[in-house]
Structures are given as C-alpha cells and as structure tokens.
Write an enzyme that holds these catalytic residues in place. Structure first.
Site, mmCIF file in Angstrom:
data_model
loop_
_atom_site.group_PDB
_atom_site.id
_atom_site.type_symbol
_atom_site.label_atom_id
_atom_site.label_comp_id
_atom_site.label_asym_id
_atom_site.label_seq_id
_atom_site.Cartn_x
_atom_site.Cartn_y
_atom_site.Cartn_z
ATOM 1 N N LYS A 13 40.406 -8.704 9.283
ATOM 2 C CA LYS A 13 39.610 -7.490 9.051
ATOM 3 C C LYS A 13 40.345 -6.233 9.523
ATOM 4 C CE LYS A 13 36.057 -8.793 11.554
ATOM 5 N NZ LYS A 13 36.518 -10.103 12.056
ATOM 6 N N ARG A 88 27.248 -7.707 14.108
ATOM 7 C CA ARG A 88 27.656 -9.021 14.602
ATOM 8 C C ARG A 88 26.471 -9.989 14.700
ATOM 9 N NH1 ARG A 88 32.978 -8.049 16.138
ATOM 10 N NH2 ARG A 88 33.875 -9.556 17.509
ATOM 11 N N ARG A 127 48.655 -13.664 17.023
ATOM 12 C CA ARG A 127 48.251 -12.359 17.548
ATOM 13 C C ARG A 127 48.310 -12.359 19.077
ATOM 14 N NH1 ARG A 127 42.445 -10.224 15.794
ATOM 15 N NH2 ARG A 127 41.700 -11.677 17.369
ATOM 16 N N ARG A 133 46.185 -9.845 23.696
ATOM 17 C CA ARG A 133 44.774 -9.532 23.932
ATOM 18 C C ARG A 133 44.176 -10.541 24.900
ATOM 19 N NH1 ARG A 133 41.260 -8.174 18.573
ATOM 20 N NH2 ARG A 133 39.719 -9.365 19.736
ATOM 21 N N ARG A 144 34.499 -17.419 20.963
ATOM 22 C CA ARG A 144 34.296 -16.380 19.941
ATOM 23 C C ARG A 144 33.973 -17.006 18.586
ATOM 24 N NH1 ARG A 144 39.563 -13.423 20.199
ATOM 25 N NH2 ARG A 144 38.727 -12.087 18.569
HETATM 26 P P1 AMP Z 1 36.772 -7.720 17.836
HETATM 27 O O1 AMP Z 1 37.927 -6.825 18.098
HETATM 28 O O2 AMP Z 1 35.895 -7.226 16.717
HETATM 29 O O3 AMP Z 1 37.159 -9.160 17.681
HETATM 30 O O4 AMP Z 1 35.848 -7.644 19.136
HETATM 31 C C1 AMP Z 1 36.320 -8.068 20.410
HETATM 32 C C2 AMP Z 1 35.142 -8.297 21.343
HETATM 33 O O5 AMP Z 1 34.413 -7.076 21.507
HETATM 34 C C3 AMP Z 1 34.109 -9.298 20.848
HETATM 35 O O6 AMP Z 1 34.452 -10.641 21.152
HETATM 36 C C4 AMP Z 1 32.861 -8.843 21.603
HETATM 37 O O7 AMP Z 1 32.905 -9.242 22.964
HETATM 38 C C5 AMP Z 1 33.016 -7.328 21.561
HETATM 39 N N1 AMP Z 1 32.384 -6.747 20.354
HETATM 40 C C6 AMP Z 1 33.015 -6.130 19.302
HETATM 41 N N2 AMP Z 1 32.124 -5.707 18.391
HETATM 42 C C7 AMP Z 1 30.909 -6.082 18.860
HETATM 43 C C8 AMP Z 1 29.586 -5.947 18.370
HETATM 44 N N3 AMP Z 1 29.325 -5.375 17.182
HETATM 45 N N4 AMP Z 1 28.581 -6.438 19.140
HETATM 46 C C9 AMP Z 1 28.814 -7.025 20.330
HETATM 47 N N5 AMP Z 1 30.034 -7.194 20.843
HETATM 48 C C10 AMP Z 1 31.080 -6.725 20.123
#
Ligand code: AMP
Length: 196
Positions: A13, A88, A127, A133, A144
């Site tokens: 994404k 989410r 990654r 990360r 996740r």
């Molecule tokens: P991402 O970069 O989208 O994979 O997000 C990394 C982490 O940020 C996720 O595993 C969640 O802990 C948090 N996170 C990101 N977006 C959301 C969301 N919309 N709602 C809740 N937690 C989020």
C-alpha cells in the site's frame, strides 16, 4: 481523487501510494506514518501509541481519528487524498464516513491489493532488513497479520456492500500494479490526472 488503499501489512500500500500520489496529484495520507512521526517526536500521543504499535496491535480509534482529521484539514488534501492504513476496523469505517461527509469530500473508491500470504511474509522480511521498523519483527508481524484478519479484513466487505470496492492483483512489478490500480479508478480520473 479520494481513494482508500486496503490490503494486509506488506501488501504494498505504502509503495503504491508513493507512485499514485504523483500520478493523481493528491497527497499520500498514511496513519502509520503519522503515528511513527508522533512517536519519533515524542508527543504525548506518540508516547501512548509506541508500545501498542510495537506489540502489533491497533492504536485507539480516538487517537488515530484525531490525527487523521488534522491531516485532512491541511490545504493539500482539499483536492483529495490516498488514504493508507485507515480504516482498520468497522468503527473506523463509520468514523471516516462521518468525517468525510462533514468535509464534503465523500470517498470515491476503496482498492484492495491482493497478495498471497507467503509473499507477504517475504516482503515484510525484506522491509525489516531495509528499514528496520520496530514492528517488523517476526513476533509482531504475526500479531499484525492476526489483527488484520480479525479486524481489518471486514473493512473490504463493508466497502463492497457500498459498491465502492475494487480488488487488484498486488503481485508483479511496481508499475504493473500501479497500472492496475489506475485502471480500476472511476471514470473521469483520466481528465483529473491530465490537469493535475
Ligand atoms: P502501518 O504503517 O499502516 O502498517 O501501521 C503501523 C502500526 O500503526 C499498526 O500496526 C498500528 O499499531 C498503528 N496504526 C496505523 N494505522 C492505524 C489505524 N488506522 N488504527 C489503529 N492503529 C493504526
């Protein structure tokens, strides 16, 4: 163009959003990036979110919605956005609908990137090596993916029920996948792109 990108962690994404923002002339709004920036800056919300993110769980709906609302109020989002990482869960779907209605900017389409599980694991491992990360460790990745299957997968069904979902094959070269996404966008996007 007001677009949501859906797909499992590691489905591409963020990478696709980076390509599409240039093509479409709208910003990439990633709630994960907003949260990581808050953690890095050590803001009170960042301090709250850090442990939850490192455990692979979802940060509270209120915190994320507040950040998203602030980001969408920035002038560059007036022409649209590519939303990545939000909604989410189903409560966030509801919150997004209300927020966008209030802004007079209803969502046009949700695109789900479909990538097989084995490839997801491989991509996240790549990654982890490249970006380091904190939530790309094997244990956190498992959590996740579990959270994704349990809470986020129903989000695609929600958009499908609204007639706003397109599913795109996320396997292939970057430009092949972005070509598929652009082809799936609603009619009229070509003209918008030309004037972007
Ligand atoms: P991402 O970069 O989208 O994979 O997000 C990394 C982490 O940020 C996720 O595993 C969640 O802990 C948090 N996170 C990101 N977006 C959301 C969301 N919309 N709602 C809740 N937690 C989020």
């Amino acid at each position: 163009m007001r677009l949501v990108l859906l797909g499992a962690p590691g489905s591409g994404k963020g990478t696709q959003a980076q390509i599409l923002k240039t093509e479409l002339g709208v910003p990439h709004v990633s709630t994960g990036d907003l949260l990581r920036a808050a953690v890095k800056a050590g803001t009170p919300l960042g301090v709250k979110a850090k442990a939850v993110m490192e455990a692979g769980q979802l940060v509270s709906d209120d915190i994320v919605l507040g950040m998203l609302e602030e980001r969408l109020a920035v002038a560059d989002a007036a022409r649209g956005f590519i939303l990545d990482g939000y909604p989410r869960n189903l409560a966030q779907c509801e919150a997004l609908e209300q927020l966008l209605a209030r802004l007079g900017q209803p969502l046009e389409i949700a695109i789900k990137l479909e990538v097989p599980g084995e490839l997801i694991v491989e991509r996240i491992a790549g990654r982890a090596a490249a970006e380091g990360r904190k939530d790309d460790t094997p244990e956190t990745v498992r959590e996740r993916l579990r959270v994704y299957a349990e809470q986020t997968a129903p989000v695609a069904d929600h958009f499908a029920r609204l007639g706003k979902l397109a599913v795109v094959d996320g396997v292939g070269k970057l430009e092949e996948v972005s070509g598929r996404i652009l082809a799936a966008l609603p009619a009229g996007t070509e003209e918008a792109r030309a004037s972007a």
